[in-house]
Write an enzyme that holds these catalytic residues in place. Structure first.
Site, mmCIF file in Angstrom:
data_model
loop_
_atom_site.group_PDB
_atom_site.id
_atom_site.type_symbol
_atom_site.label_atom_id
_atom_site.label_comp_id
_atom_site.label_asym_id
_atom_site.label_seq_id
_atom_site.Cartn_x
_atom_site.Cartn_y
_atom_site.Cartn_z
ATOM 1 N N TRP A 157 59.667 -18.986 27.985
ATOM 2 C CA TRP A 157 59.556 -17.935 27.921
ATOM 3 C C TRP A 157 58.680 -18.103 26.097
ATOM 4 O O TRP A 157 57.966 -17.353 25.585
ATOM 5 C CB TRP A 157 60.292 -17.265 27.144
ATOM 6 C CG TRP A 157 61.563 -17.218 26.276
ATOM 7 C CD1 TRP A 157 62.716 -17.992 26.765
ATOM 8 C CD2 TRP A 157 61.415 -17.160 24.911
ATOM 9 N NE1 TRP A 157 63.484 -18.380 25.460
ATOM 10 C CE2 TRP A 157 62.671 -17.749 24.654
ATOM 11 C CE3 TRP A 157 60.694 -17.186 23.600
ATOM 12 C CZ2 TRP A 157 62.581 -18.322 23.038
ATOM 13 C CZ3 TRP A 157 61.262 -17.529 22.570
ATOM 14 C CH2 TRP A 157 61.732 -17.895 22.137
ATOM 15 N N ASN A 158 58.670 -18.930 25.914
ATOM 16 C CA ASN A 158 58.170 -19.365 24.367
ATOM 17 C C ASN A 158 56.048 -19.145 24.572
ATOM 18 O O ASN A 158 55.550 -19.086 23.618
ATOM 19 C CB ASN A 158 58.579 -19.977 23.476
ATOM 20 C CG ASN A 158 58.465 -22.161 24.038
ATOM 21 O OD1 ASN A 158 57.784 -21.738 25.568
ATOM 22 N ND2 ASN A 158 58.279 -22.733 23.001
ATOM 23 N N PRO A 182 59.678 -18.725 36.789
ATOM 24 C CA PRO A 182 59.237 -18.499 35.376
ATOM 25 C C PRO A 182 60.749 -18.247 34.207
ATOM 26 O O PRO A 182 61.941 -17.910 35.156
ATOM 27 C CB PRO A 182 58.227 -17.433 35.233
ATOM 28 C CG PRO A 182 58.708 -16.515 36.352
ATOM 29 C CD PRO A 182 59.131 -17.573 37.236
ATOM 30 N N ALA A 183 60.594 -17.999 33.432
ATOM 31 C CA ALA A 183 61.903 -17.754 32.172
ATOM 32 C C ALA A 183 62.219 -16.552 32.498
ATOM 33 O O ALA A 183 61.070 -15.118 33.011
ATOM 34 C CB ALA A 183 62.041 -18.183 30.716
ATOM 35 N N GLY A 235 62.464 -26.934 28.556
ATOM 36 C CA GLY A 235 63.275 -25.786 27.966
ATOM 37 C C GLY A 235 64.036 -26.484 27.226
ATOM 38 O O GLY A 235 63.090 -27.629 26.082
ATOM 39 N N SER A 236 64.364 -26.061 26.889
ATOM 40 C CA SER A 236 65.842 -27.391 25.845
ATOM 41 C C SER A 236 66.691 -28.391 26.641
ATOM 42 O O SER A 236 66.168 -28.573 27.684
ATOM 43 C CB SER A 236 67.614 -26.299 25.208
ATOM 44 O OG SER A 236 67.638 -25.898 27.034
ATOM 45 N N GLU A 257 60.260 -31.559 29.314
ATOM 46 C CA GLU A 257 59.767 -30.817 28.266
ATOM 47 C C GLU A 257 59.697 -30.890 27.726
ATOM 48 O O GLU A 257 60.858 -29.906 27.866
ATOM 49 C CB GLU A 257 58.463 -30.740 27.961
ATOM 50 C CG GLU A 257 56.942 -31.511 28.934
ATOM 51 C CD GLU A 257 56.622 -32.666 27.746
ATOM 52 O OE1 GLU A 257 56.726 -32.693 26.999
ATOM 53 O OE2 GLU A 257 55.230 -32.912 28.766
ATOM 54 N N LEU A 258 61.649 -31.758 26.674
ATOM 55 C CA LEU A 258 62.791 -30.671 26.198
ATOM 56 C C LEU A 258 62.636 -30.399 24.214
ATOM 57 O O LEU A 258 61.212 -30.375 23.920
ATOM 58 C CB LEU A 258 63.661 -31.869 26.181
ATOM 59 C CG LEU A 258 64.402 -31.945 27.517
ATOM 60 C CD1 LEU A 258 64.560 -32.971 27.645
ATOM 61 C CD2 LEU A 258 64.509 -30.554 28.784
ATOM 62 N N CYS A 291 58.599 -25.710 20.742
ATOM 63 C CA CYS A 291 58.827 -27.109 19.902
ATOM 64 C C CYS A 291 58.961 -27.895 19.574
ATOM 65 O O CYS A 291 58.958 -28.921 19.010
ATOM 66 C CB CYS A 291 59.070 -28.070 21.636
ATOM 67 S SG CYS A 291 57.469 -27.923 22.950
ATOM 68 N N GLU A 388 66.916 -27.633 16.662
ATOM 69 C CA GLU A 388 65.893 -27.233 16.710
ATOM 70 C C GLU A 388 65.965 -25.572 16.100
ATOM 71 O O GLU A 388 67.198 -25.084 16.763
ATOM 72 C CB GLU A 388 65.598 -27.285 18.163
ATOM 73 C CG GLU A 388 63.986 -26.844 18.894
ATOM 74 C CD GLU A 388 63.824 -27.189 19.924
ATOM 75 O OE1 GLU A 388 64.939 -26.677 20.598
ATOM 76 O OE2 GLU A 388 62.647 -27.667 19.641
ATOM 77 N N GLU A 465 52.013 -34.079 29.509
ATOM 78 C CA GLU A 465 51.189 -32.895 30.444
ATOM 79 C C GLU A 465 49.904 -33.257 29.763
ATOM 80 O O GLU A 465 50.585 -32.646 28.404
ATOM 81 C CB GLU A 465 52.092 -31.418 30.076
ATOM 82 C CG GLU A 465 53.236 -31.875 30.896
ATOM 83 C CD GLU A 465 54.324 -30.382 30.904
ATOM 84 O OE1 GLU A 465 54.294 -29.897 32.099
ATOM 85 O OE2 GLU A 465 54.083 -29.451 30.020
HETATM 86 P P1 ADP Z 1 65.629 -21.646 26.204
HETATM 87 O O1 ADP Z 1 66.867 -22.105 25.205
HETATM 88 O O2 ADP Z 1 64.536 -21.908 25.536
HETATM 89 O O3 ADP Z 1 65.704 -19.648 26.460
HETATM 90 P P2 ADP Z 1 66.529 -23.165 27.850
HETATM 91 O O4 ADP Z 1 66.164 -24.365 28.195
HETATM 92 O O5 ADP Z 1 67.824 -22.533 28.544
HETATM 93 O O6 ADP Z 1 65.585 -22.605 27.138
HETATM 94 O O7 ADP Z 1 65.445 -22.199 29.253
HETATM 95 C C1 ADP Z 1 64.064 -22.912 30.136
HETATM 96 C C2 ADP Z 1 63.949 -22.343 31.397
HETATM 97 O O8 ADP Z 1 65.518 -23.106 31.970
HETATM 98 C C3 ADP Z 1 63.673 -21.033 31.930
HETATM 99 O O9 ADP Z 1 63.740 -20.649 32.810
HETATM 100 C C4 ADP Z 1 65.738 -21.001 32.448
HETATM 101 O O10 ADP Z 1 65.686 -19.534 33.289
HETATM 102 C C5 ADP Z 1 65.441 -21.953 32.847
HETATM 103 N N1 ADP Z 1 67.610 -22.379 33.026
HETATM 104 C C6 ADP Z 1 68.416 -22.199 32.246
HETATM 105 N N2 ADP Z 1 69.916 -23.038 32.458
HETATM 106 C C7 ADP Z 1 68.940 -23.332 34.155
HETATM 107 C C8 ADP Z 1 69.480 -23.940 35.099
HETATM 108 N N3 ADP Z 1 70.829 -24.558 34.673
HETATM 109 N N4 ADP Z 1 69.371 -24.403 36.084
HETATM 110 C C9 ADP Z 1 68.104 -24.114 36.068
HETATM 111 N N5 ADP Z 1 67.196 -22.978 35.351
HETATM 112 C C10 ADP Z 1 67.716 -23.269 34.345
#
Ligand code: ADP
Length: 485
Positions: A157-158, A182-183, A235-236, A257-258, A291, A388, A465
């Site tokens: 979402w960022n 998407p988020a 994402g995370s 990209e973590l 990030c 982070e 990327e």
């Molecule tokens: P943040 O902490 O930045 O929200 P996340 O890693 O939780 O980071 O989320 C990034 C993306 O990953 C979002 O689109 C979220 O919906 C998706 N996501 C989170 N958990 C899962 C999962 N177990 N499987 C697939 N997608 C996921």
């Protein structure tokens, strides 16, 4: 309420196989403005069945999309780029409404996001192979690059726009098709991009957006599918690791990209007039929710107090507010959980002896707003040092020597971006070579651009990327031997 010049860019349906669809179960999820908590739209809550339909459509579309010439694909991508730029203002309004960042930052992201489409529309034409001098007189060795196939992207979402275009632009340019999840917090930017892709004439099934509040279910459908040959995730780190495990069963390629834990080092000999604004931009952009935001500010002891004082004076100038309604430099955090986490990290540091020299608590505006904060005298046992932060909090470390700075900087499982400021040219090379990071900025606080490879080492991820290197993430190498000559 969102007021757009072109209201048809506010989409409240998902985009699958060139169609705007609702969820089969009829369920929807609210999209909230993080500055007010107000519901601004709803989007469908798609599940397994609709995701499978998107995968099937991407498989069909791949057959003809990959057969187009790179130039034919390029023409469509270029049109898409132009439509995004032409609708920049509306896309920025939508982004600020769902994400909270200042309008100027949203507009900047729209242009930045579009730049990947423009760039790969060109670079897609240059997926060159090789002819290798043969090992035998009657044989020839030819190496070609082929699109991987159906790909999937899971995005955060960022950066609701650019994290999507960074993935789909190279994918589509070389002939892959893509399903994007998407988020949950920011689906509107993704759907607006699809409306413009549709208008640009990108064929049905080449790109789809699956909105859902069931990311685990949809994610598993994508990773379990043998048709999906590649997953690109931003994402995370824990979710990235989980998705890598899930991709192992079908031996999918992955780009990850973590998380990051970026050090920003300021040496005694730095030009503080340049370092301070750069450290502000690097830390407080997007309220600290990127990030590559400076996560640890390492300041050499000779300038520590002066830096702290001058930095605090600049931070005091950052105005906080609802960016849909005025010009501010700081919006809200994305949601309540994000705010609580940042507050707990500051409290933890204070309990362990750190000193708050600016901000330090939730903002008086309430909601998801947090004060732009500086915490001095940080030590490595504090959460602010290890995790982070993803919020507007700058932790200051004091160090004595260059070796110590490099040691602290590298003492993390992450390795995404690092920054340092110095006027000593030999140190520029020594330190940039010693830093275990995928990206290093010297005397600058911002390094993202479509023409350079963005990505991390260690637990910050795999793949790149942007740039010519980013295209490799969507290509397979095929070796053809022609014998009997
Ligand atoms: P943040 O902490 O930045 O929200 P996340 O890693 O939780 O980071 O989320 C990034 C993306 O990953 C979002 O689109 C979220 O919906 C998706 N996501 C989170 N958990 C899962 C999962 N177990 N499987 C697939 N997608 C996921």
């Amino acid at each position: 309420m969102i007021t757009l010049k072109d209201p048809s860019l506010l989409k409240q349906q998902a985009y699958v196989n060139g169609q705007w669809i609702d969820a089969l179960n009829g369920e929807t999820n609210p999209v909230l403005n993080p500055a007010t908590g107000e519901q601004i739209a709803t989007v469908p809550d798609l599940g397994v069945e609709e995701t499978e339909a998107a995968i099937a459509a991407a498989e069909v579309a791949f057959k003809s999309w990959k057969k187009k010439t790179a130039k034919e694909r390029s023409v469509l991508l270029r049109k898409w780029f132009e439509l995004i730029v032409a609708n920049k203002d509306d896309l920025a309004i939508l982004m600020t409404a769902e994400q909270g960042k200042p309008i100027a930052e949203s507009a900047g992201e729209v242009v930045y996001g579009a730049s990947f489409i423009e760039w790969y529309a060109e670079e897609g034409k240059r997926a060159y192979g090789d002819v290798i001098p043969s090992h035998a007189v009657d044989k020839r060795i030819i190496v070609t690059k082929e699109p991987i196939g159906v790909t999937a992207a899971i995005t955060p979402w960022n950066f609701p726009n650019a994290m999507i275009t960074r993935k789909c632009a190279p994918a589509l340019a070389v002939g892959c098709t893509m399903i994007i999840k998407p988020a949950e917090d920011t689906p509107l930017s993704a759907l607006a991009l699809m409306e413009l892709a549709d208008r640009a004439g990108i064929p049905a099934g080449v790109i789809s957006v699956v909105t859902t509040k069931r990311p685990i279910e949809v994610g598993k459908t994508l990773t379990d599918s043998p048709i999906v040959r590649k997953l690109s995730f931003t994402g995370s780190t824990p979710v990235g690791k989980q998705l890598m495990r899930q991709c192992a069963d079908t031996v999918k390629k992955t780009s990850m990209e973590l998380g990051g834990n970026a050090p920003l080092i300021i040496f005694d000999d730095a030009d503080l007039d340049k370092a301070i604004p750069a450290a502000i931009a690097s830390k407080y952009r997007n309220s600290g929710q990127t990030c590559v935001c400076a996560n640890r500010l390492l300041i050499q002891s000779g300038i520590y107090e002066e830096f702290a004082q001058r930095y605090a004076a600049e931070v005091a100038k950052l105005e906080v507010g609802n960016c849909s309604e005025g010009e501010f430099q700081q919006g809200p955090l994305i949601n309540r959980a994000a705010l609580d986490k940042v507050a707990m990290m500051v409290d933890d540091a204070v309990a362990k002896g750190a000193r708050v020299i600016a901000g330090g608590k939730p903002h008086e505006l309430g909601g998801n707003f947090f004060e732009p904060t500086i915490v001095a005298d940080i030590t490595n046992d504090m959460r602010l040092a290890r995790e982070e932060i993803f919020g507007p909090v700058a932790p200051l470390f004091r160090f004595e020597t260059e070796e110590e700075a490099v040691q602290i900087a590298n003492d993390t499982e992450f390795g995404l971006a690092a920054y340092f400021f110095t006027r000593d040219y030999a140190r520029v090379f020594r330190v940039s070579e010693a830093l275990e990071y995928g990206m290093v900025a010297v005397n600058d606080g911002i390094l993202s651009t479509e023409v350079a490879p963005f990505g991390g080492v260690k637990e910050s991820g795999t793949g790149r990327e942007g740039s010519k290197y980013g295209m490799d993430d969507y290509l397979e190498i095929k070796y053809t031997l022609v014998g009997g000559l």
